[in-house]
Design a protein around this motif. Structure first.
Motif, PDB file in Angstrom:
ATOM      1  N   ILE A 105       5.144 -27.431  -4.137  1.00 26.15           N
ATOM      2  CA  ILE A 105       5.544 -26.024  -4.016  1.00 26.15           C
ATOM      3  C   ILE A 105       7.051 -25.909  -3.794  1.00 26.15           C
ATOM      4  O   ILE A 105       7.728 -25.061  -4.396  1.00 26.15           O
ATOM      5  N   TYR A 106       7.602 -26.783  -2.967  1.00 27.49           N
ATOM      6  CA  TYR A 106       9.037 -26.748  -2.700  1.00 27.49           C
ATOM      7  C   TYR A 106       9.836 -27.095  -3.952  1.00 27.49           C
ATOM      8  O   TYR A 106      10.878 -26.474  -4.224  1.00 27.49           O
ATOM      9  N   VAL A 107       9.356 -28.065  -4.728  1.00 27.99           N
ATOM     10  CA  VAL A 107      10.046 -28.434  -5.974  1.00 27.99           C
ATOM     11  C   VAL A 107      10.062 -27.249  -6.935  1.00 27.99           C
ATOM     12  O   VAL A 107      11.100 -26.906  -7.519  1.00 27.99           O
ATOM     13  N   GLY A 108       8.906 -26.601  -7.099  1.00 29.50           N
ATOM     14  CA  GLY A 108       8.828 -25.438  -7.970  1.00 29.50           C
ATOM     15  C   GLY A 108       9.724 -24.309  -7.504  1.00 29.50           C
ATOM     16  O   GLY A 108      10.384 -23.637  -8.311  1.00 29.50           O
ATOM     17  N   THR A 109       9.771 -24.104  -6.196  1.00 28.78           N
ATOM     18  CA  THR A 109      10.614 -23.051  -5.630  1.00 28.78           C
ATOM     19  C   THR A 109      12.086 -23.318  -5.893  1.00 28.78           C
ATOM     20  O   THR A 109      12.841 -22.408  -6.266  1.00 28.78           O
ATOM     21  N   ILE A 110      12.503 -24.554  -5.710  1.00 28.68           N
ATOM     22  CA  ILE A 110      13.911 -24.917  -5.942  1.00 28.68           C
ATOM     23  C   ILE A 110      14.303 -24.674  -7.392  1.00 28.68           C
ATOM     24  O   ILE A 110      15.371 -24.123  -7.687  1.00 28.68           O
ATOM     25  N   ILE A 111      13.417 -25.070  -8.329  1.00 31.05           N
ATOM     26  CA  ILE A 111      13.703 -24.840  -9.750  1.00 31.05           C
ATOM     27  C   ILE A 111      13.817 -23.348 -10.041  1.00 31.05           C
ATOM     28  O   ILE A 111      14.732 -22.905 -10.755  1.00 31.05           O
ATOM     29  N   SER A 112      12.920 -22.562  -9.463  1.00 30.29           N
ATOM     30  CA  SER A 112      12.927 -21.114  -9.701  1.00 30.29           C
ATOM     31  C   SER A 112      14.217 -20.461  -9.224  1.00 30.29           C
ATOM     32  O   SER A 112      14.820 -19.655  -9.936  1.00 30.29           O
ATOM     33  N   ILE A 113      14.652 -20.804  -8.016  1.00 29.34           N
ATOM     34  CA  ILE A 113      15.843 -20.138  -7.484  1.00 29.34           C
ATOM     35  C   ILE A 113      17.123 -20.613  -8.176  1.00 29.34           C
ATOM     36  O   ILE A 113      18.098 -19.864  -8.260  1.00 29.34           O
ATOM     37  N   LEU A 114      17.112 -21.839  -8.704  1.00 27.94           N
ATOM     38  CA  LEU A 114      18.288 -22.335  -9.422  1.00 27.94           C
ATOM     39  C   LEU A 114      18.507 -21.599 -10.731  1.00 27.94           C
ATOM     40  O   LEU A 114      19.637 -21.475 -11.213  1.00 27.94           O
ATOM     41  N   LEU A 276       2.698 -22.612  -8.414  1.00 34.28           N
ATOM     42  CA  LEU A 276       1.290 -22.224  -8.445  1.00 34.28           C
ATOM     43  C   LEU A 276       0.372 -23.442  -8.499  1.00 34.28           C
ATOM     44  O   LEU A 276      -0.736 -23.415  -7.951  1.00 34.28           O
ATOM     45  N   VAL A 277       0.830 -24.520  -9.157  1.00 31.92           N
ATOM     46  CA  VAL A 277       0.052 -25.756  -9.171  1.00 31.92           C
ATOM     47  C   VAL A 277      -0.110 -26.281  -7.746  1.00 31.92           C
ATOM     48  O   VAL A 277      -1.190 -26.694  -7.328  1.00 31.92           O
ATOM     49  N   GLY A 278       0.998 -26.254  -6.984  1.00 30.86           N
ATOM     50  CA  GLY A 278       0.937 -26.692  -5.590  1.00 30.86           C
ATOM     51  C   GLY A 278       0.011 -25.831  -4.753  1.00 30.86           C
ATOM     52  O   GLY A 278      -0.772 -26.337  -3.943  1.00 30.86           O
ATOM     53  N   VAL A 279       0.091 -24.517  -4.962  1.00 29.05           N
ATOM     54  CA  VAL A 279      -0.788 -23.604  -4.234  1.00 29.05           C
ATOM     55  C   VAL A 279      -2.246 -23.887  -4.582  1.00 29.05           C
ATOM     56  O   VAL A 279      -3.125 -23.929  -3.710  1.00 29.05           O
ATOM     57  N   ASN A 280      -2.524 -24.104  -5.874  1.00 38.35           N
ATOM     58  CA  ASN A 280      -3.894 -24.392  -6.297  1.00 38.35           C
ATOM     59  C   ASN A 280      -4.404 -25.701  -5.691  1.00 38.35           C
ATOM     60  O   ASN A 280      -5.576 -25.800  -5.318  1.00 38.35           O
ATOM     61  N   MET A 281      -3.524 -26.703  -5.554  1.00 40.66           N
ATOM     62  CA  MET A 281      -3.911 -27.964  -4.915  1.00 40.66           C
ATOM     63  C   MET A 281      -4.363 -27.720  -3.478  1.00 40.66           C
ATOM     64  O   MET A 281      -5.369 -28.269  -3.030  1.00 40.66           O
ATOM     65  N   LEU A 282      -3.617 -26.873  -2.773  1.00 41.36           N
ATOM     66  CA  LEU A 282      -3.974 -26.550  -1.389  1.00 41.36           C
ATOM     67  C   LEU A 282      -5.322 -25.838  -1.324  1.00 41.36           C
ATOM     68  O   LEU A 282      -6.181 -26.174  -0.501  1.00 41.36           O
ATOM     69  N   VAL A 283      -5.492 -24.849  -2.197  1.00 41.51           N
ATOM     70  CA  VAL A 283      -6.726 -24.071  -2.185  1.00 41.51           C
ATOM     71  C   VAL A 283      -7.931 -24.948  -2.504  1.00 41.51           C
ATOM     72  O   VAL A 283      -8.962 -24.905  -1.813  1.00 41.51           O
ATOM     73  N   GLN A 284      -7.812 -25.766  -3.552  1.00 40.91           N
ATOM     74  CA  GLN A 284      -8.937 -26.609  -3.957  1.00 40.91           C
ATOM     75  C   GLN A 284      -9.269 -27.653  -2.893  1.00 40.91           C
ATOM     76  O   GLN A 284     -10.440 -27.933  -2.632  1.00 40.91           O
ATOM     77  N   GLN A 285      -8.229 -28.208  -2.284  1.00 43.77           N
ATOM     78  CA  GLN A 285      -8.457 -29.217  -1.238  1.00 43.77           C
ATOM     79  C   GLN A 285      -9.200 -28.621  -0.049  1.00 43.77           C
ATOM     80  O   GLN A 285     -10.163 -29.178   0.460  1.00 43.77           O
ATOM     81  N   ARG A 286      -8.773 -27.431   0.389  1.00 45.14           N
ATOM     82  CA  ARG A 286      -9.419 -26.779   1.526  1.00 45.14           C
ATOM     83  C   ARG A 286     -10.801 -26.240   1.134  1.00 45.14           C
ATOM     84  O   ARG A 286     -11.726 -26.215   1.932  1.00 45.14           O
ATOM     85  N   ARG A 287     -10.918 -25.844  -0.127  1.00 43.46           N
ATOM     86  CA  ARG A 287     -12.202 -25.314  -0.600  1.00 43.46           C
ATOM     87  C   ARG A 287     -13.293 -26.381  -0.549  1.00 43.46           C
ATOM     88  O   ARG A 287     -14.421 -26.116  -0.148  1.00 43.46           O
ATOM     89  N   LYS A 288     -12.940 -27.602  -0.931  1.00 44.18           N
ATOM     90  CA  LYS A 288     -13.917 -28.680  -0.970  1.00 44.18           C
ATOM     91  C   LYS A 288     -14.241 -29.237   0.414  1.00 44.18           C
ATOM     92  O   LYS A 288     -15.377 -29.588   0.710  1.00 44.18           O
TER      93      LYS A 288
END
Length: 296
Positions: A105-114, A276-288
């Motif tokens: 998520i942090y990597v994606g955020t950094i790319i977005s703001i750059l 969003l990939v990072g967010v989905n990883m968190l959701v799926q991990q907690r979901r399972k």
């Protein structure tokens, strides 16, 4: 205009305050044994005080950077949440997947703001009126209100799930950011140019009122969700909805896409998708592993 580094530092500081405030409120609701409403709980009010102070800082900050840069920076709060949630709530554990997902998520955020728009023009009253009357924004606003109404009706007819709370809170957050940035721009413009007559107009007054109303409603919905579901599930999903509505709303209302080249737009979109990939990883991990029935 603020430098990217300064924007990140300010956002990290403000997101820490928001994360502390929300986790303190959740802690208060979890500890409550007398059935008192949240606003009657001293610890909850302490968390609210932190959030209010943080919101004042946000109000000043959001007028100094484009909304398309501010929205993805909201994902930085997930890092603080990963650190704070297990401290405030002993039953919530951080796993290896949680750490990896947060890093993504942090990597994606950094790319977005750059690659986001790096400057924001000064908006006076006439320009805000013009932007608010844009047919594309009106259609977007109607879509958002329709989506919120559908979620409320569906939740009332059946049972409010975690997705109901996070989607409602995220969409309200997107609206709050538009109202708050518009208010901040008008106030700062009046102070810098001495055009205080503009602040007597009904539009800045309504923008400030709507900022407060949507922010408080968003906080109520998010708190209700946090009272029923764990923070390590609610916050990431809420953040994904917030990003979707805040980024789309900013690009449409303030027309920030006009300041971005094709390369900027492509890289910005890639950064958002990585987030969003990072967010989905968190959701799926907690979901399972934790709440399989709550996210269905």
């Amino acid at each position: 205009m603020m430098t990217v580094a300064l924007v990140v530092v300010c956002s990290l500081t403000l997101s820490l305050g928001a994360a502390v405030g929300v986790n303190v409120q959740k802690l208060s609701m979890n500890r409550e044994e007398n059935g008192r409403k949240p606003f009657m709980q001293p610890l909850w009010l302490m968390g609210m005080a932190v959030i209010v102070v943080d919101a004042i800082g946000d109000f000043v900050f959001i007028g100094l950077a484009p909304q398309s840069m501010l929205a993805p920076l909201g994902s930085l709060s997930l890092g603080w949440n990963v650190i704070l949630a297990p401290i405030f709530h002993r039953d919530e554990k951080v796993t290896k997947t949680t750490v990896i997902a947060t890093a993504v998520i942090y990597v994606g955020t950094i790319i977005s703001i750059l690659y986001a728009a790096t400057s924001t023009p000064s908006y006076n009253l006439e320009r805000i009126k013009e932007l608010a009357g844009n047919p594309y924004f009106i259609n977007y606003l109607m879509f958002t209100l329709a989506a919120q109404g559908t979620l409320i009706l569906h939740g009332n007819r059946k049972v409010y799930s975690m997705l109901h709370y996070t989607a409602l809170a995220g969409s309200l957050g997107g609206e709050t950011l538009i109202f708050a940035k518009s208010s901040s721009e008008l106030v700062q413009n009046a102070i810098m140019k001495g055009e205080f007559d503009e602040l007597r107009n009904i539009i800045p007054i309504m923008a400030i009122i709507m900022t407060i109303v949507t922010a408080l409603t968003q906080l109520h919905v998010l708190n209700t969700g946090l009272a029923k579901f764990e923070a390590l599930v609610v916050i990431p999903v809420y953040q994904s909805f917030y990003n979707a509505f805040a980024i789309t709303g900013g690009l449409i209302f303030f027309q920030e896409y006009r300041a971005m080249s094709k390369k900027d737009t492509t890289m910005y979109s890639i950064g958002l998708m990585i987030t969003l990939v990072g967010v989905n990883m968190l959701v799926q991990q907690r979901r399972k592993s934790v709440l399989p029935s709550h996210v269905e």
